[in-house]
Structures are given as structure tokens and as C-alpha cells.
Motif scaffolding. Structure first.
Motif, PDB file in Angstrom:
ATOM      1  N   GLU A 108     -12.528  -9.985 -21.331  1.00 23.90           N
ATOM      2  CA  GLU A 108     -12.052 -10.053 -22.937  1.00 23.90           C
ATOM      3  C   GLU A 108     -12.822 -11.249 -23.493  1.00 23.90           C
ATOM      4  N   LEU A 109     -13.202 -12.335 -22.352  1.00 22.44           N
ATOM      5  CA  LEU A 109     -14.041 -13.273 -22.877  1.00 22.44           C
ATOM      6  C   LEU A 109     -15.621 -12.578 -23.369  1.00 22.44           C
ATOM      7  N   VAL A 110     -16.010 -11.785 -22.577  1.00 19.58           N
ATOM      8  CA  VAL A 110     -17.254 -11.027 -22.959  1.00 19.58           C
ATOM      9  C   VAL A 110     -17.360 -10.425 -24.290  1.00 19.58           C
ATOM     10  N   ALA A 111     -16.135  -9.684 -24.542  1.00 21.44           N
ATOM     11  CA  ALA A 111     -15.986  -8.886 -25.900  1.00 21.44           C
ATOM     12  C   ALA A 111     -15.850  -9.979 -27.101  1.00 21.44           C
ATOM     13  N   LEU A 112     -15.133 -10.877 -26.757  1.00 24.39           N
ATOM     14  CA  LEU A 112     -14.729 -11.986 -27.862  1.00 24.39           C
ATOM     15  C   LEU A 112     -16.117 -12.757 -28.335  1.00 24.39           C
ATOM     16  N   THR A 113     -16.759 -12.999 -27.019  1.00 21.86           N
ATOM     17  CA  THR A 113     -18.112 -14.147 -27.370  1.00 21.86           C
ATOM     18  C   THR A 113     -18.993 -13.230 -28.314  1.00 21.86           C
ATOM     19  N   ARG A 114     -18.923 -11.913 -28.069  1.00 19.72           N
ATOM     20  CA  ARG A 114     -19.887 -10.955 -29.103  1.00 19.72           C
ATOM     21  C   ARG A 114     -19.109 -10.697 -30.344  1.00 19.72           C
ATOM     22  N   GLN A 115     -17.953 -10.478 -30.584  1.00 17.12           N
ATOM     23  CA  GLN A 115     -17.179 -10.321 -31.652  1.00 17.12           C
ATOM     24  C   GLN A 115     -17.116 -11.461 -32.578  1.00 17.12           C
ATOM     25  N   HIS A 116     -16.948 -12.509 -32.014  1.00 14.42           N
ATOM     26  CA  HIS A 116     -16.442 -13.907 -32.813  1.00 14.42           C
ATOM     27  C   HIS A 116     -17.780 -14.701 -32.793  1.00 14.42           C
ATOM     28  N   ASN A 117     -18.430 -14.850 -31.795  1.00  7.77           N
ATOM     29  CA  ASN A 117     -19.655 -15.837 -31.496  1.00  7.77           C
ATOM     30  C   ASN A 117     -20.988 -15.488 -31.801  1.00  7.77           C
ATOM     31  N   ASN A 118     -21.287 -13.985 -31.907  1.00  8.67           N
ATOM     32  CA  ASN A 118     -22.440 -13.244 -32.037  1.00  8.67           C
ATOM     33  C   ASN A 118     -23.440 -13.913 -30.697  1.00  8.67           C
ATOM     34  N   ALA A 119     -22.761 -14.156 -29.680  1.00 10.16           N
ATOM     35  CA  ALA A 119     -23.521 -14.321 -28.340  1.00 10.16           C
ATOM     36  C   ALA A 119     -24.714 -13.590 -28.096  1.00 10.16           C
ATOM     37  N   ASN A 120     -25.917 -14.208 -27.756  1.00 11.47           N
ATOM     38  CA  ASN A 120     -27.032 -13.208 -27.582  1.00 11.47           C
ATOM     39  C   ASN A 120     -27.513 -13.703 -26.313  1.00 11.47           C
ATOM     40  N   ILE A 121     -26.828 -14.210 -25.353  1.00 15.04           N
ATOM     41  CA  ILE A 121     -27.068 -14.283 -24.040  1.00 15.04           C
ATOM     42  C   ILE A 121     -25.785 -14.513 -23.450  1.00 15.04           C
ATOM     43  N   LEU A 122     -25.749 -13.718 -22.162  1.00 15.11           N
ATOM     44  CA  LEU A 122     -24.732 -13.511 -21.288  1.00 15.11           C
ATOM     45  C   LEU A 122     -24.834 -14.232 -20.341  1.00 15.11           C
ATOM     46  N   THR A 123     -24.083 -15.231 -19.742  1.00 17.78           N
ATOM     47  CA  THR A 123     -24.265 -15.888 -18.591  1.00 17.78           C
ATOM     48  C   THR A 123     -23.053 -15.653 -17.478  1.00 17.78           C
ATOM     49  N   ILE A 124     -23.852 -15.196 -16.389  1.00 20.12           N
ATOM     50  CA  ILE A 124     -22.851 -14.898 -15.357  1.00 20.12           C
ATOM     51  C   ILE A 124     -22.539 -15.645 -13.991  1.00 20.12           C
ATOM     52  N   PRO A 125     -21.538 -16.286 -13.804  1.00 16.98           N
ATOM     53  CA  PRO A 125     -21.294 -17.047 -12.678  1.00 16.98           C
ATOM     54  C   PRO A 125     -21.417 -16.027 -11.301  1.00 16.98           C
ATOM     55  N   ALA A 126     -22.588 -15.837 -10.614  1.00 17.62           N
ATOM     56  CA  ALA A 126     -22.939 -14.941  -9.520  1.00 17.62           C
ATOM     57  C   ALA A 126     -21.782 -15.452  -8.335  1.00 17.62           C
ATOM     58  N   ARG A 127     -21.574 -16.516  -8.251  1.00 20.45           N
ATOM     59  CA  ARG A 127     -20.852 -16.818  -6.827  1.00 20.45           C
ATOM     60  C   ARG A 127     -19.251 -16.782  -7.202  1.00 20.45           C
ATOM     61  N   PHE A 128     -18.911 -16.276  -8.266  1.00 19.54           N
ATOM     62  CA  PHE A 128     -17.644 -16.297  -9.069  1.00 19.54           C
ATOM     63  C   PHE A 128     -16.913 -14.967  -9.450  1.00 19.54           C
ATOM     64  N   VAL A 129     -18.062 -13.890  -9.229  1.00 22.01           N
ATOM     65  CA  VAL A 129     -17.508 -12.604  -9.838  1.00 22.01           C
ATOM     66  C   VAL A 129     -18.373 -11.538  -9.097  1.00 22.01           C
ATOM     67  N   SER A 130     -17.549 -10.530  -8.774  1.00 23.34           N
ATOM     68  CA  SER A 130     -18.080  -9.423  -8.002  1.00 23.34           C
ATOM     69  C   SER A 130     -19.295  -8.689  -8.746  1.00 23.34           C
ATOM     70  N   LEU A 131     -20.175  -8.033  -8.286  1.00 19.40           N
ATOM     71  CA  LEU A 131     -21.261  -7.126  -8.800  1.00 19.40           C
ATOM     72  C   LEU A 131     -20.553  -6.184  -9.685  1.00 19.40           C
ATOM     73  N   GLN A 132     -19.506  -5.594  -9.378  1.00 14.29           N
ATOM     74  CA  GLN A 132     -18.889  -4.721 -10.181  1.00 14.29           C
ATOM     75  C   GLN A 132     -18.341  -5.310 -11.310  1.00 14.29           C
ATOM     76  N   GLN A 133     -17.779  -6.414 -11.399  1.00 17.51           N
ATOM     77  CA  GLN A 133     -17.291  -7.206 -12.456  1.00 17.51           C
ATOM     78  C   GLN A 133     -18.737  -7.360 -13.370  1.00 17.51           C
ATOM     79  N   ALA A 134     -19.546  -7.935 -12.686  1.00 16.04           N
ATOM     80  CA  ALA A 134     -20.907  -8.126 -13.477  1.00 16.04           C
ATOM     81  C   ALA A 134     -21.401  -7.110 -14.315  1.00 16.04           C
ATOM     82  N   LEU A 135     -21.466  -5.981 -13.555  1.00 14.72           N
ATOM     83  CA  LEU A 135     -22.058  -4.928 -14.411  1.00 14.72           C
ATOM     84  C   LEU A 135     -21.285  -4.537 -15.580  1.00 14.72           C
ATOM     85  N   GLY A 136     -19.868  -4.473 -15.394  1.00 16.14           N
ATOM     86  CA  GLY A 136     -19.036  -4.282 -16.403  1.00 16.14           C
ATOM     87  C   GLY A 136     -19.168  -5.244 -17.552  1.00 16.14           C
ATOM     88  N   PHE A 137     -19.164  -6.398 -17.310  1.00 17.20           N
ATOM     89  CA  PHE A 137     -19.415  -7.576 -18.334  1.00 17.20           C
ATOM     90  C   PHE A 137     -20.755  -7.164 -19.067  1.00 17.20           C
TER      91      PHE A 137
END
Length: 144
Positions: free
Chosen positions: A90-119
Motif C-alpha cells: 500500500e505504501l508503494v502504491a500511494l507514494t507513486r499515486q500521491h507523491n510521484n516518488a521517483n526512487i523506491l527505498t527498500i529496507p533489505a533487513r526488514f522485508v523478504s526478497l519476494q516482498q521487495a520484488l513485489g514492491f
């Protein structure tokens, strides 16, 4: 589309799998991150990644570090960069939809690889909604 990617030692394992995932989807990658797990200073990889997005050499960026905080703080020092630290879909979608984010920051020690790929898939396919968000995003930059 060209994607810039940068990481410190905490994101190296994910980075290689992310690059493979994105190349399979036809993206071109600019790799500014370390390729080892030897300790390194994240700004050394994040500044060139953010510069590539800032200059237009890359359309979007992906950055990884242990918590994501240092990477995000570093990237957001660049004018025109809107790096968002995300840990759920949800945060990933909202940051694109509402904030036009152009860089995604992933906390590698706190999410799984599958989550990261989905993000990443969500980040790359979600469009900025514009409208009421346009004026807000225009106010983010400190540049005159």
C-alpha cells in the motif's frame, strides 16, 4: 525504461536478484551499488544513483540499505528526487499515486526478497494521479 539501482553491503544479495528480475522484464539497469557484502558507506552508492534520476539518465531508481533510512535521507538531498521508504504494498502504491516518488527505498533487513520484488513491480507500474496531488508535489523541492 532505464532504472538506476544503488545499494550498500546490506542490499547486495537482493540487488542481484532485482537486476535479474528487471532484465527479464526488459528494463535497462544502471548499477551504482556495491557488488560485495564488505562494509561500505551507503552514500557512495546512493549519491550516484540519485544523480542518475535527477539528471534524467534514469527514469526511476531503486535503492537498498539495511534499514532504508540512510539511503532515503541521502537520495532526498538531490533536487527533484522524491525517494520513498516503503515496507508494504500500500505504501508503494500511494507514494507513486500521491507523491510521484521517483526512487523506491527498500529496507533489505526488514522485508523478504519476494516482498521487495513485489514492491518493485508495483512501483514501476503505478502512475501518479496528478490532480489535487500536483500542487503538493510541486511544493516539495526547496529549489527556487
Amino acid at each position: 525504461m532505464t532504472i538506476a539501482i544503488g545499494n550498500d553491503h546490506a542490499g547486495t544479495e537482493y540487488k542481484f536478484k532485482i537486476i535479474k528480475h528487471l532484465k527479464e522484464k526488459g528494463y535497462t539497469l544502471l548499477n551504482f551499488g556495491t557488488d560485495t557484502t564488505n562494509s561500505m558507506d551507503y552514500p557512495d552508492a546512493i549519491h550516484p544513483t540519485a544523480s542518475a534520476v535527477e539528471s534524467g539518465k534514469a527514469a526511476l531508481g531503486i535503492i537498498l540499505c539495511g534499514s532504508g533510512n540512510g539511503a532515503q535521507m541521502t537520495a532526498n538531498k538531490h533536487q527533484g528526487v522524491r525517494a520513498a521508504l516503503c515496507w508494504n504494498n500500500e505504501l508503494v502504491a500511494l507514494t507513486r499515486q500521491h507523491n510521484n516518488a521517483n526512487i523506491l527505498t527498500i529496507p533489505a533487513r526488514f522485508v523478504s526478497l519476494q516482498q521487495a520484488l513485489g514492491f518493485i513491480d508495483i512501483f514501476l507500474t503505478t502512475e501518479f494521479e496528478g490532480g489535487r496531488h500536483e500542487n503538493r508535489v510541486a511544493k516539495i523541492s526547496c529549489a527556487g
